[in-house]
Each structure stands twice: as C-alpha cells, then as structure tokens.
Design an enzyme around this catalytic site. Sequence first.
Site, PDB file in Angstrom:
ATOM      1  N   LYS A  50       0.837  -1.211   0.000  1.00  0.00           N
ATOM      2  CA  LYS A  50       0.000   0.000   0.000  1.00  0.00           C
ATOM      3  C   LYS A  50       0.871   1.259   0.000  1.00  0.00           C
ATOM      4  CE  LYS A  50      -0.160  -0.089   5.002  1.00  0.00           C
ATOM      5  NZ  LYS A  50      -0.855   0.352   6.190  1.00  0.00           N
ATOM      6  N   ARG A 148      -9.430   0.663  15.661  1.00  0.00           N
ATOM      7  CA  ARG A 148      -9.486   1.302  14.351  1.00  0.00           C
ATOM      8  C   ARG A 148     -10.667   0.648  13.653  1.00  0.00           C
ATOM      9  NH1 ARG A 148      -3.584   1.647  11.502  1.00  0.00           N
ATOM     10  NH2 ARG A 148      -4.372  -0.184  10.469  1.00  0.00           N
ATOM     11  N   HIS A 180      -5.565  -6.804  13.594  1.00  0.00           N
ATOM     12  CA  HIS A 180      -4.288  -6.083  13.453  1.00  0.00           C
ATOM     13  C   HIS A 180      -3.820  -5.640  14.845  1.00  0.00           C
ATOM     14  CE1 HIS A 180      -1.241  -4.027  11.212  1.00  0.00           C
ATOM     15  NE2 HIS A 180      -1.682  -2.796  11.431  1.00  0.00           N
ATOM     16  N   ARG A 236       1.441 -10.869   7.575  1.00  0.00           N
ATOM     17  CA  ARG A 236       1.409  -9.684   6.701  1.00  0.00           C
ATOM     18  C   ARG A 236       2.652  -8.828   6.952  1.00  0.00           C
ATOM     19  NH1 ARG A 236      -3.615  -9.378   9.374  1.00  0.00           N
ATOM     20  NH2 ARG A 236      -2.971  -7.392  10.286  1.00  0.00           N
ATOM     21  N   TYR A 282      14.783  30.560   6.049  1.00  0.00           N
ATOM     22  CA  TYR A 282      13.680  31.362   6.588  1.00  0.00           C
ATOM     23  C   TYR A 282      13.748  31.478   8.112  1.00  0.00           C
ATOM     24  CZ  TYR A 282      11.273  30.787   2.073  1.00  0.00           C
ATOM     25  OH  TYR A 282      10.935  30.799   0.755  1.00  0.00           O
ATOM     26  N   CYS A 329      12.947  24.164   3.629  1.00  0.00           N
ATOM     27  CA  CYS A 329      11.973  24.924   2.823  1.00  0.00           C
ATOM     28  C   CYS A 329      11.161  23.960   1.953  1.00  0.00           C
ATOM     29  CB  CYS A 329      12.711  25.917   1.925  1.00  0.00           C
ATOM     30  SG  CYS A 329      13.917  26.917   2.794  1.00  0.00           S
ATOM     31  N   ASP A 331      11.280  23.392  -1.259  1.00  0.00           N
ATOM     32  CA  ASP A 331      11.999  22.701  -2.337  1.00  0.00           C
ATOM     33  C   ASP A 331      13.469  22.453  -2.028  1.00  0.00           C
ATOM     34  OD1 ASP A 331       9.650  23.402  -3.998  1.00  0.00           O
ATOM     35  OD2 ASP A 331      10.506  25.410  -3.828  1.00  0.00           O
TER      36      ASP A 331
END
Length: 388
Positions: A50, A148, A180, A236, A282, A329, A331
């Site tokens: 997943k 869950r 689980h 799993r 920054y 930042c 990028d």
Amino acid sequence: MIDESIFPGPGAVGIAPQTASAVVDLGAFSRNLTRLREHVGSTPVMVVVKADGYGHGMINCSRAARQAGADWLGAATPTEALQLRESGDQGRLLCWLYGPDEDLEPVVAADIDIAAHSAEQISMITAAAGAVERTARVHLKIDTGLSRNGAAADRWPELCAIAAEAEQAGAVRIAGIWSHFAAADEPGHPSIARQQEAFSAALTSAEEFGLSPEVRHLANSAAGLTLPDTHYDLVRLGIACYGIEPAPGLAAGVGVDLEPVMTLRAQLAAVKPIAAGEGVSYGHTWTADTDTVVGLVPLGYGDGIPVAASNRAEVQVGGRRAPIRGRVCMDQFVVDLGPGATEAMGDEVIIFSGRDRGPTAEDWADVCGTIGYEIVTRIGVRVPREYR
Ligand SMILES: Cc1ncc(COP(=O)(O)O)c(C=O)c1O
C-alpha cells in the site's frame, strides 16, 4: 534503470533524476523478503505494498515480491488493488479500507479479496457480487484492541451470522478472518496478549456460526519477527521488506538481517562560503558561529523532507556527515559542509541510505520524532524513483 511504463519520467515527476532521486534497490527488497520467509518458516506471507509500496513504488515492489515468493499482496484501498491487477498481478490480493459510497463491483470482478467489518459492508459486497455474478471473497475483521476498523467484540456474533447467511446464499466466501496489532513492536506490551486472546475467541465464535476461513491472520512485521504464536495461516509483512526495523533492534534481535531498500540522494545545487554571524534560511533559525561553507540540497518538504528535520538531521557528503542548518523549505534545504570544505555544485549528497553509506531512514525518524515508515512513505511524487 527507471521503468518508464510505471514511472513516466522527469517531466511528469518534477525533479530531474540526475538532480535528485530515490534509488530503490529491488535486490535488497527481495533478499529481505527471502530472509523473512525463512524466519517465519512454512507460513505463507502477504507483502503489504500500500501507499505506493511505502513510497518505494507499488508496482515494481509487487513484482519483486511475487518473484521472491510472496503468496499474497496487501493493499489498503480498492483502487490500489485494482492498479495491481491492471499491472498484471493475478495472485491472491487483499484490500481493506474503503468508504460507504465506493463501487466494489470492479473489485469483486477482479477476484480481489476484500475486508468487511460490518453488516453495511457485507451488504455492499453482496450487492457488488450480485451485479457481477461472482462470489466475493471476504475477510471478516475483528477489532481485538486497536480501536481502528474491525467489528467490536459485542457486534462480532451478529456479523458472523450475517456473513454465514451471505455465504450460504453463494454471494460471498468468507475466505479470511483477521485483525491487526496495536503494539506488536513493543515486546511484552500488555495489549499483545489481550489481542491474541480476543482473536482466538473471535475464531471460536466464527466456527460456531459455521465459518471456515482459508486464512486466519493477525501478524504484521513486528509479530512476524518476534511472536511466532501469532502467525496463524498468513503473516502480513510490510516495513521489514523495505529494510526498516519496525522498532529499533527487533529484526536484528532475532537474527534477521534487513538491508535498507531506499537511498534518497541528490546533487548539491549550490555551494558557497558564509561568514560568522550570517543567518541561514527562513526565520534565521541558525546563525553561523564561524566562517563556513554551506551546500544547497534541492529537496524540501514538498518532496517529503520533514520540516522537523530543520537544524536536526544530517546528510552524508564526501564521506562525512553534514548537519542541516536552518529551516527546511518547500523545495530545498541547506547543510553545513564545514570551514574550508572543497565540495562543488554537482557533488553527491546522501540524504538517507543505510549502513556505511550515510544516515538511515531510522536515524532521520529518530531526530524528527517520527517513525521510519513515515520518512520513506512521504517521499513525494516529484522525486523520481530509480530501480536497481
Ligand atoms: C492491516 C495491516 N496489515 C499489515 C500491515 C503491515 O505492517 P508492517 O508494515 O508493520 O509490517 C499494515 C501496515 O500498516 C496494515 O495496515
């Protein structure tokens, strides 16, 4: 080599592969799986792919998993499972997370096993099975303590009764019963024994309703490594296949050697000297206390580099560690190469890898207050994956 059919190339992904990429070592992935299979012995394994194979590329990892003997594949969503079918996978495949308005007809038609934890979900699946004129393969999920999804213990008998009725009508086959763990990665955690007991009680109760699943499954990587009593008919395996410890030392402690699969690397996009007293990035959250040389790494939080790594994590440059300076930042981020550093633009930076090649994803998780799972899974779509 990049598989162009799966990953369309730098134009679509946003960063040119020579500038930065996540190099995925499918050989290491296969060796991890082989060692994990040896460890669990004759019990079949599901490889969980997943979230784009925990960020490593779902299709390429699924193919490597099948070649290395995965009996099952696991996906969270029906859409992921359908993508696996579209890629040509024909083996046993389970998906487990969907909303009330999803169309399950293609899932049943594609012979994908699907989880159910409520009467509503059995109705959805039964309707889909009727529409495509197939018997749907269903895994009933009991909530043994994770809180869950999964049926609560007091709703379990009712769910078994409904499932048994649908099975007798030929709409579904209850192929699995599962749950689980909440804390299998913390050996000795009191929830482990409680969940095992609850699972065992749920199996007994299902049997009383005439259900006879092909596979009963509870264990994830941590339990696969350390709790043989929980293996039942299927283990799993997710994170361990990707070479990351579910918790520090768990695999190593039972003699299973895991090799890191993903190396995140980049080229330095700029190198320059800065003087003592100059602030970096920054907010100037770091100021140089001596004259030094800084390098610019062309990856940022837009690519999954956590802002929490600001002033905390380290990368590897020229065979030594270089700390991140200032705020990460969107990028890019800045590293301190040290006074007199001789690196130049284009030199390689290992953001994380493993062993002697630089910090690991676990090292990053540690300083960022997160888990190795998140470090690799969040690597974004702009970053090209290169397969070795
Ligand atoms: C239902 C389920 N089973 C198994 C796994 C695999 O867990 P791990 O990656 O810890 O092996 C996951 C992953 O979170 C999961 O959600």
